[in-house]
Design a protein around this motif. Structure first.
Motif, short mmCIF file in Angstrom:
data_model
loop_
_atom_site.label_atom_id
_atom_site.label_comp_id
_atom_site.label_asym_id
_atom_site.label_seq_id
_atom_site.Cartn_x
_atom_site.Cartn_y
_atom_site.Cartn_z
N GLY A 7 47.91 7.46 -9.29
CA GLY A 7 47.40 8.73 -8.76
C GLY A 7 45.95 9.26 -9.64
N VAL A 8 46.20 8.89 -10.82
CA VAL A 8 44.99 9.57 -11.77
C VAL A 8 44.21 8.36 -12.39
CG1 VAL A 8 46.36 11.62 -12.02
CG2 VAL A 8 46.63 9.54 -13.74
N PHE A 9 44.53 7.27 -11.94
CA PHE A 9 43.43 6.11 -12.48
C PHE A 9 42.27 6.18 -12.10
CE2 PHE A 9 43.08 2.21 -14.25
CZ PHE A 9 42.03 1.32 -13.65
N ASN A 10 41.34 5.95 -13.24
CA ASN A 10 39.92 6.20 -12.94
C ASN A 10 39.40 4.58 -13.00
OD1 ASN A 10 37.29 6.38 -13.34
ND2 ASN A 10 37.49 7.90 -15.11
N GLN A 11 39.09 4.31 -11.73
CA GLN A 11 38.60 3.22 -11.41
C GLN A 11 37.49 2.54 -12.45
OE1 GLN A 11 40.27 1.58 -9.05
NE2 GLN A 11 39.29 -0.38 -9.21
N SER A 12 36.54 3.54 -12.99
CA SER A 12 35.75 2.93 -13.80
C SER A 12 36.15 2.35 -15.11
CB SER A 12 34.74 4.22 -14.30
OG SER A 12 35.51 5.03 -15.08
N MET A 13 37.75 2.73 -15.55
CA MET A 13 38.10 2.10 -16.49
C MET A 13 38.13 0.62 -16.63
SD MET A 13 38.46 3.85 -19.15
CE MET A 13 39.81 2.89 -20.02
N VAL A 14 38.36 0.09 -15.32
CA VAL A 14 38.55 -1.47 -15.05
C VAL A 14 37.21 -2.03 -15.50
CG1 VAL A 14 38.72 -3.29 -13.32
CG2 VAL A 14 39.96 -1.23 -13.15
N LYS A 15 36.15 -1.44 -15.04
CA LYS A 15 34.77 -1.89 -15.47
C LYS A 15 34.42 -1.84 -17.00
CE LYS A 15 32.52 -1.08 -10.97
NZ LYS A 15 31.42 -0.47 -10.31
N ARG A 16 34.86 -0.56 -17.27
CA ARG A 16 34.68 -0.33 -18.71
C ARG A 16 35.17 -1.20 -19.95
NH1 ARG A 16 36.13 5.55 -20.88
NH2 ARG A 16 34.91 6.01 -18.95
N VAL A 17 36.40 -1.51 -19.77
CA VAL A 17 37.26 -2.56 -20.56
C VAL A 17 37.05 -3.99 -19.96
CG1 VAL A 17 38.88 -0.79 -20.90
CG2 VAL A 17 39.62 -2.22 -19.23
N GLY A 18 36.64 -4.34 -18.85
CA GLY A 18 36.23 -5.51 -18.41
C GLY A 18 37.22 -6.30 -17.82
#
Length: 310
Positions: free
Chosen positions: A272-283
């Motif tokens: 529910g609170v996962f920030n999709q940008s973190m996928v790109k940020r950490v690779g």
């Protein structure tokens, strides 16, 4: 209590690097427990509950909250203790797990603490196989236990671990036999669910318990001259894990040229609170909310077919 609620609202939007924020609560006047703030939507005085006939005893009832009807689970009863006796003085922690919103009935809610995942440790070895802990830590000299909510949910409302027959073709199963997948998850229940799903496809699975263990395992491989991306079709990693979270594990892998091309799927109940940008940020290469056997199978089969095409 208003201060705790304000903090929850603000901090659920934060994303840390190998850190977490725990909302501390008690199931009685004794032991202190914690839940990741990222999973918490709000904290309420226990609302009026309507009993559901033939429901699990752990489900104390359902409540109407902001236009939604949510089950309220008694965490004390779920973990083998007695029922919360006085509902009027109790609190409901409204949280989201595995794409479902529900409430956890607790005795009291205290405060939020900011910790590093390195300070979150696996349960003591002497805890036995039937405990409900996924991790422990210390706050101000007090032991804080982090409950394995996925184990509780699996007992209250078991999920199917089988993949729909239409998802897996015979040729996929035939090809799958030549691949291995590395999975990392601190919940024993989650590991079993993922293993069962992948074995239904025909894959060999290597399962580890946390990010630190996984990173040490991969570093050991490369120090022996082995390439993880050649030996594993992909890495499927939880995000919340003791000692090292999935974000940090992914970052460490991407920063090491010897293993940086390993395909990484982050697989977590932080839906529910996962920030999709973190996928790109950490690779990371992809993200999937738990637990969707068909969705997980589709991601893995896509990798099998892609690997065959290379």
């Amino acid at each position: 209590m208003a201060g705790v609620l304000d903090s929850v609202n603000q901090r659920t939007q934060l994303v840390g690097q190998n850190r977490l924020e725990l909302l501390l609560f008690r199931l009685d006047a004794g032991q202190l427990y914690g839940i990741n703030v990222f999973k918490v939507r709000e904290v309420l005085q226990c609302p009026h509950l309507t009993i559901l006939p033939k429901s699990s005893p752990v489900v104390r009832g359902v409540a109407s909250i902001r236009g939604n009807t949510l089950p309220i689970l008694d965490l004390s009863l779920a973990t083998g203790r007695g029922r919360q006796a006085d509902l009027k003085t109790g609190f409901a922690i409204i949280a989201e797990y595995n794409n479902k919103t529900l409430g956890f009935l607790v005795h009291s809610v205290e405060r939020i603490v900011n910790l590093n995942w390195e300070d979150i440790l696996p349960p003591p070895r002497g805890a036995g196989p039937d405990h409900y802990l996924t991790a422990v830590t210390h706050v101000d000299g007090q032991l804080v236990e982090i409950i394995d909510v996925e184990k509780i949910l699996a007992e209250v409302a078991p999920l199917s671990e089988d993949v729909s027959p239409s998802i897996v073709k015979e040729e996929d199963q035939s090809k799958a036999a030549q691949f291995r997948v590395l999975i990392v998850d601190d919940s024993s229940v989650a590991r079993k669910q993922i293993i069962r799903c992948l074995q239904n496809i025909g894959l060999e699975v290597v399962a580890l318990n946390d990010g630190r263990q996984a990173l040490d395992y991969l570093k050991g491989m490369v120090e022996e001259g082995r390439k993880p991306s050649s030996e594993f079709l992909m890495l499927i990693s939880d995000i919340e894990m003791p000692e090292m979270d999935g974000y940090t594990l992914t970052t460490e892998i991407r920063h090491d040229p010897r293993m940086q091309d390993l395909h990484i799927l982050l697989h977590t109940s932080l839906s529910g609170v996962f920030n999709q940008s973190m996928v790109k940020r950490v690779g990371a290469d992809d993200f999937l909310a738990k637990f969707q056997p068909d969705g997980l199978a589709e991601r893995v089969i896509e990798r099998i077919r892609g690997a065959e095409g290379n």
